[in-house]
Write a protein that holds these residues in place. Structure first.
Motif, PDB file in Angstrom:
ATOM      1  N   GLU A  93     -25.076  -3.283   3.678  1.00  0.00           N
ATOM      2  CA  GLU A  93     -24.496  -2.043   3.055  1.00  0.00           C
ATOM      3  C   GLU A  93     -24.047  -1.567   4.515  1.00  0.00           C
ATOM      4  O   GLU A  93     -23.387  -0.018   4.065  1.00  0.00           O
ATOM      5  CB  GLU A  93     -25.221  -1.433   2.040  1.00  0.00           C
ATOM      6  CG  GLU A  93     -25.767  -1.578   1.061  1.00  0.00           C
ATOM      7  CD  GLU A  93     -24.875  -2.740   0.352  1.00  0.00           C
ATOM      8  OE1 GLU A  93     -23.513  -2.567  -0.273  1.00  0.00           O
ATOM      9  OE2 GLU A  93     -24.595  -3.781  -0.292  1.00  0.00           O
ATOM     10  N   ARG A  94     -23.582  -2.156   5.449  1.00  0.00           N
ATOM     11  CA  ARG A  94     -23.411  -1.629   6.321  1.00  0.00           C
ATOM     12  C   ARG A  94     -22.104  -1.072   6.649  1.00  0.00           C
ATOM     13  O   ARG A  94     -21.195  -1.805   5.613  1.00  0.00           O
ATOM     14  CB  ARG A  94     -24.051  -1.925   8.507  1.00  0.00           C
ATOM     15  CG  ARG A  94     -25.179  -1.695   8.425  1.00  0.00           C
ATOM     16  CD  ARG A  94     -25.134  -2.879   9.359  1.00  0.00           C
ATOM     17  NE  ARG A  94     -25.432  -4.103   9.241  1.00  0.00           N
ATOM     18  CZ  ARG A  94     -25.642  -4.922   9.757  1.00  0.00           C
ATOM     19  NH1 ARG A  94     -26.176  -4.979  11.380  1.00  0.00           N
ATOM     20  NH2 ARG A  94     -26.117  -6.027   9.565  1.00  0.00           N
ATOM     21  N   ARG A  95     -21.204  -0.294   7.310  1.00  0.00           N
ATOM     22  CA  ARG A  95     -20.140   0.241   7.374  1.00  0.00           C
ATOM     23  C   ARG A  95     -19.733  -0.226   9.212  1.00  0.00           C
ATOM     24  O   ARG A  95     -20.233  -0.453   9.637  1.00  0.00           O
ATOM     25  CB  ARG A  95     -19.498   1.852   6.818  1.00  0.00           C
ATOM     26  CG  ARG A  95     -19.378   1.723   5.516  1.00  0.00           C
ATOM     27  CD  ARG A  95     -19.575   2.860   5.636  1.00  0.00           C
ATOM     28  NE  ARG A  95     -20.276   3.494   3.772  1.00  0.00           N
ATOM     29  CZ  ARG A  95     -19.044   4.044   3.075  1.00  0.00           C
ATOM     30  NH1 ARG A  95     -18.723   5.485   3.598  1.00  0.00           N
ATOM     31  NH2 ARG A  95     -19.824   4.667   1.727  1.00  0.00           N
ATOM     32  N   VAL A  96     -18.211  -0.691   9.017  1.00  0.00           N
ATOM     33  CA  VAL A  96     -16.938  -0.561   9.959  1.00  0.00           C
ATOM     34  C   VAL A  96     -16.033   0.126  10.107  1.00  0.00           C
ATOM     35  O   VAL A  96     -14.660   0.050   9.890  1.00  0.00           O
ATOM     36  CB  VAL A  96     -17.206  -2.174  10.166  1.00  0.00           C
ATOM     37  CG1 VAL A  96     -17.870  -2.948  10.490  1.00  0.00           C
ATOM     38  CG2 VAL A  96     -16.711  -3.087   9.056  1.00  0.00           C
ATOM     39  N   PRO A  97     -16.836   0.919  11.099  1.00  0.00           N
ATOM     40  CA  PRO A  97     -15.521   2.167  11.195  1.00  0.00           C
ATOM     41  C   PRO A  97     -14.407   1.400  12.297  1.00  0.00           C
ATOM     42  O   PRO A  97     -13.534   2.424  11.556  1.00  0.00           O
ATOM     43  CB  PRO A  97     -16.379   3.195  11.686  1.00  0.00           C
ATOM     44  CG  PRO A  97     -17.492   3.045  11.450  1.00  0.00           C
ATOM     45  CD  PRO A  97     -18.276   2.042  11.252  1.00  0.00           C
ATOM     46  N   GLY A  98     -14.432   1.034  12.796  1.00  0.00           N
ATOM     47  CA  GLY A  98     -13.436   0.124  13.670  1.00  0.00           C
ATOM     48  C   GLY A  98     -12.097  -0.902  12.751  1.00  0.00           C
ATOM     49  O   GLY A  98     -11.754  -1.292  13.318  1.00  0.00           O
ATOM     50  N   MET A  99     -12.965  -1.080  11.575  1.00  0.00           N
ATOM     51  CA  MET A  99     -12.015  -2.187  10.391  1.00  0.00           C
ATOM     52  C   MET A  99     -11.101  -1.269   9.887  1.00  0.00           C
ATOM     53  O   MET A  99     -11.542  -0.485   9.238  1.00  0.00           O
ATOM     54  CB  MET A  99     -13.064  -3.181  10.031  1.00  0.00           C
ATOM     55  CG  MET A  99     -11.701  -4.201   9.075  1.00  0.00           C
ATOM     56  SD  MET A  99     -13.053  -5.512   9.425  1.00  0.00           S
ATOM     57  CE  MET A  99     -13.636  -4.562   7.461  1.00  0.00           C
ATOM     58  N   ARG A 100      -9.596  -1.475   9.315  1.00  0.00           N
ATOM     59  CA  ARG A 100      -9.312  -1.684   8.728  1.00  0.00           C
ATOM     60  C   ARG A 100      -8.752  -2.537   7.951  1.00  0.00           C
ATOM     61  O   ARG A 100      -8.472  -3.787   8.645  1.00  0.00           O
ATOM     62  CB  ARG A 100      -7.633  -0.860   8.622  1.00  0.00           C
ATOM     63  CG  ARG A 100      -8.245   0.371   9.428  1.00  0.00           C
ATOM     64  CD  ARG A 100      -7.063   1.617   9.280  1.00  0.00           C
ATOM     65  NE  ARG A 100      -6.089   0.438  10.911  1.00  0.00           N
ATOM     66  CZ  ARG A 100      -4.970   0.485  11.155  1.00  0.00           C
ATOM     67  NH1 ARG A 100      -4.093   0.925  10.323  1.00  0.00           N
ATOM     68  NH2 ARG A 100      -4.453  -0.424  12.076  1.00  0.00           N
ATOM     69  N   ALA A 101      -8.916  -2.875   6.432  1.00  0.00           N
ATOM     70  CA  ALA A 101      -8.455  -4.210   5.773  1.00  0.00           C
ATOM     71  C   ALA A 101      -7.225  -4.499   5.127  1.00  0.00           C
ATOM     72  O   ALA A 101      -7.415  -2.914   4.366  1.00  0.00           O
ATOM     73  CB  ALA A 101     -10.376  -4.193   5.199  1.00  0.00           C
ATOM     74  N   VAL A 102      -7.102  -5.103   5.134  1.00  0.00           N
ATOM     75  CA  VAL A 102      -5.471  -5.340   4.332  1.00  0.00           C
ATOM     76  C   VAL A 102      -5.859  -6.588   3.196  1.00  0.00           C
ATOM     77  O   VAL A 102      -6.417  -7.304   3.192  1.00  0.00           O
ATOM     78  CB  VAL A 102      -4.201  -5.823   4.846  1.00  0.00           C
ATOM     79  CG1 VAL A 102      -2.957  -6.072   4.293  1.00  0.00           C
ATOM     80  CG2 VAL A 102      -4.267  -5.252   6.067  1.00  0.00           C
ATOM     81  N   VAL A 103      -5.615  -5.736   1.838  1.00  0.00           N
ATOM     82  CA  VAL A 103      -5.701  -6.307   0.495  1.00  0.00           C
ATOM     83  C   VAL A 103      -4.468  -5.999  -0.361  1.00  0.00           C
ATOM     84  O   VAL A 103      -3.353  -5.226   0.199  1.00  0.00           O
ATOM     85  CB  VAL A 103      -6.839  -4.779  -0.205  1.00  0.00           C
ATOM     86  CG1 VAL A 103      -8.299  -5.309   0.336  1.00  0.00           C
ATOM     87  CG2 VAL A 103      -6.470  -3.657  -0.395  1.00  0.00           C
ATOM     88  N   CYS A 104      -4.061  -6.039  -1.955  1.00  0.00           N
ATOM     89  CA  CYS A 104      -3.877  -5.930  -2.196  1.00  0.00           C
ATOM     90  C   CYS A 104      -3.749  -5.598  -3.355  1.00  0.00           C
ATOM     91  O   CYS A 104      -4.945  -6.006  -4.123  1.00  0.00           O
ATOM     92  CB  CYS A 104      -2.721  -7.563  -2.556  1.00  0.00           C
ATOM     93  SG  CYS A 104      -1.121  -7.725  -1.313  1.00  0.00           S
ATOM     94  N   SER A 105      -3.099  -4.966  -3.865  1.00  0.00           N
ATOM     95  CA  SER A 105      -3.691  -3.609  -5.166  1.00  0.00           C
ATOM     96  C   SER A 105      -3.462  -4.628  -6.682  1.00  0.00           C
ATOM     97  O   SER A 105      -2.229  -5.392  -6.751  1.00  0.00           O
ATOM     98  CB  SER A 105      -2.596  -2.560  -5.483  1.00  0.00           C
ATOM     99  OG  SER A 105      -2.071  -2.130  -5.542  1.00  0.00           O
TER     100      SER A 105
END
Length: 260
Positions: A93-105
């Motif tokens: 359940e870790r988070r990765v603050p350095g990443m931004r993820a591209v998704v489609c809503s």
């Protein structure tokens, strides 16, 4: 960081299990040569989210593939949460603050960028990798999302401002013939957009060479574990060659040392 610019930023594109192997192969070769990939901010799409999370959390390909290899979802797999469960086996359940993820809503397929500081990596990975027709959409923050690659395989135009931008695109160049060539034309337009906003930034366009492209001639080959393992080995070798160019160009002022 100087004036809001990072010394190094990353942009990781999509490409299934094959793409994860490619991205980690190249990146681990660079890291092993002293390039600080893990701490660098990354914008990532689909397979790219797996790689970005692994690099930030210090998880190597061989560690990740032990889980993936025994738990690759059979495709199509419409079960909700299936992809998240695989990602959670690796990243918890870790988070990765350095990443931004591209998704489609859904339902309008708008391109959205989600923060790794706000949600667990497993959720962002499951959302950005949910290929319509193959894997179930994933809900994050109350919204259903599918694979970010539907709008852009790489989203290099959304990359962070940096002195150096590494753009790793598993589906470009010689991959899939005309389809790969089209993907690269789109990618180069995105890079030009990034350059316009970062005129003194240097970008590196990195994509499979012909030997790597020869491993995956059909789209479903991207989900084949044996091909992915071979891809990793060749990608690591390619990354070692890129490392030498990196070391040579850090003392130059070239703005386009794009890797072949």
């Amino acid at each position: 960081m100087v004036n809001g610019r990072q010394p190094l930023a990353l942009c990781f594109g999509g490409g299934g299990l094959f793409g994860i192997a490619y991205l980690l192969g190249v990146s681990e070769a660079l890291e092993d040569g002293g390039v600080k990939i893990g701490p660098a901010p990354a914008i990532a799409t689909s397979a790219g989210t797996w790689a970005a999370a692994a690099l930030e959390l210090g998880i190597r390909w061989e560690q990740a593939v032990e889980v993936i290899g025994g738990d690759v979802p059979r495709l199509p797999d419409p079960r909700a949460g299936r992809l998240r469960s695989v990602a959670a086996e690796i990243f918890g359940e870790r988070r990765v603050p350095g990443m931004r993820a591209v998704v489609c809503s859904l339902p309008k397929l708008q391109r959205v960028v989600l923060s790794g500081a706000q949600y667990p990596a497993a959720d962002l990975i499951a959302a950005s990798s949910a290929v319509p027709g193959l894997l179930a959409p994933h809900r994050v923050g109350g919204t259903l999302y599918v694979d970010g690659g539907l709008r852009s395989m790489v989203s290099a135009d959304r990359a962070d401002a940096a002195d150096n931008l590494l753009v790793l695109a598993p589906i470009a160049g010689p991959m899939f013939g005309p389809a790969g060539a089209l993907a690269e034309r789109v990618l180069r337009r995105e890079v030009k957009h990034w350059q316009a906003a970062n005129p003194s930034g240097r970008f590196w366009l990195i994509r499979p060479n012909r030997a790597i492209a020869g491993l995956a001639r059909l789209p479903m080959n991207l989900f084949d574990l044996d091909r992915a393992r071979r891809c990793y080995e060749l990608a690591y070798a390619q990354g070692s060659g890129i490392l030498r160019r990196w070391q040579d160009t850090q003392s130059t002022t070239s703005t386009d040392p794009a890797a072949p």
